[in-house]
Scaffold this active site. Structure first.
Site, short mmCIF file in Angstrom:
data_model
loop_
_atom_site.label_atom_id
_atom_site.label_comp_id
_atom_site.label_asym_id
_atom_site.label_seq_id
_atom_site.Cartn_x
_atom_site.Cartn_y
_atom_site.Cartn_z
N ASP A 47 0.86 -1.18 0.00
CA ASP A 47 0.00 0.00 0.00
C ASP A 47 0.89 1.23 0.00
O ASP A 47 1.82 1.32 0.79
CB ASP A 47 -0.87 -0.02 1.26
CG ASP A 47 -2.03 0.96 1.21
OD1 ASP A 47 -1.92 1.99 0.54
OD2 ASP A 47 -3.04 0.68 1.87
N ARG A 49 -0.57 4.45 -0.03
CA ARG A 49 -1.40 5.62 0.28
C ARG A 49 -0.84 6.41 1.46
O ARG A 49 -0.33 5.85 2.42
CB ARG A 49 -2.83 5.19 0.60
CG ARG A 49 -3.57 4.77 -0.63
CD ARG A 49 -4.95 4.32 -0.28
NE ARG A 49 -4.86 3.01 0.33
CZ ARG A 49 -5.87 2.18 0.43
NH1 ARG A 49 -7.04 2.51 -0.02
NH2 ARG A 49 -5.72 1.00 0.98
#
Length: 157
Positions: A47, A49
């Site tokens: 991930d 983000r």
């Protein structure tokens, strides 16, 4: 409604589709247990983000209150409320509206700390291991094609 193009673990649309393809084609089919491993296998990370700047466009638009917030991400929720935007109602994901093919993703995300509401509390390692998607059998010959070939042979006699 606001949609951030960086959704899909901020990997971009093409990488997101490569990850989906890898999940569906892995040995044993799609599984909650390997959900994040497939992302790492394709993209090199699970991930990417970073939610701290995410509320900026909301502030630019003058948003001070969100009446119904639909997101499983606690990082997104916390980023918004920490900047002073009020969230009145965090909408839970109704189990009856989640299709069977989405159970792998929901189970994996909840097990790893995402928020789907009370209906999904209690997902443990056993649930993670047993949750599987459809098997597509990409490496096996298509039985329908085989039957057509056999019918043509029989009809040609």
């Amino acid at each position: 409604m606001i949609y951030f193009r960086k959704e899909g673990r901020s990997l971009g649309e093409v990488t997101k589709y490569l990850v989906y393809n890898t999940r569906k084609r892995q040995e044993g089919g799609d599984s909650a247990e390997n959900y994040f491993n497939c992302t790492e296998q394709v993209a090199g990370v699970q991930d990417t983000r970073f939610q701290a700047l995410m509320p900026d466009p909301l502030h630019f638009l003058g948003v001070t209150k969100i009446h119904n917030f639909i997101s499983m991400s606690d990082m997104k929720y916390n980023a918004i409320v920490s900047t002073g935007i009020e969230i009145v109602n965090r909408v839970e994901i109704p189990k009856e509206l989640v299709p069977d093919d989405a159970q792998v993703e929901i189970t994996a995300k909840v097990y790893h700390g995402y928020n789907a509401g009370k209906a999904y509390q209690g997902i443990d390692e056993n649930e993670l291991k047993k949750t599987r998607g459809r098997e597509y059998a990409y490496d096996k010959p298509d039985e329908r094609k085989q039957n057509v070939v056999e019918e043509e042979k029989e009809g040609g006699k």
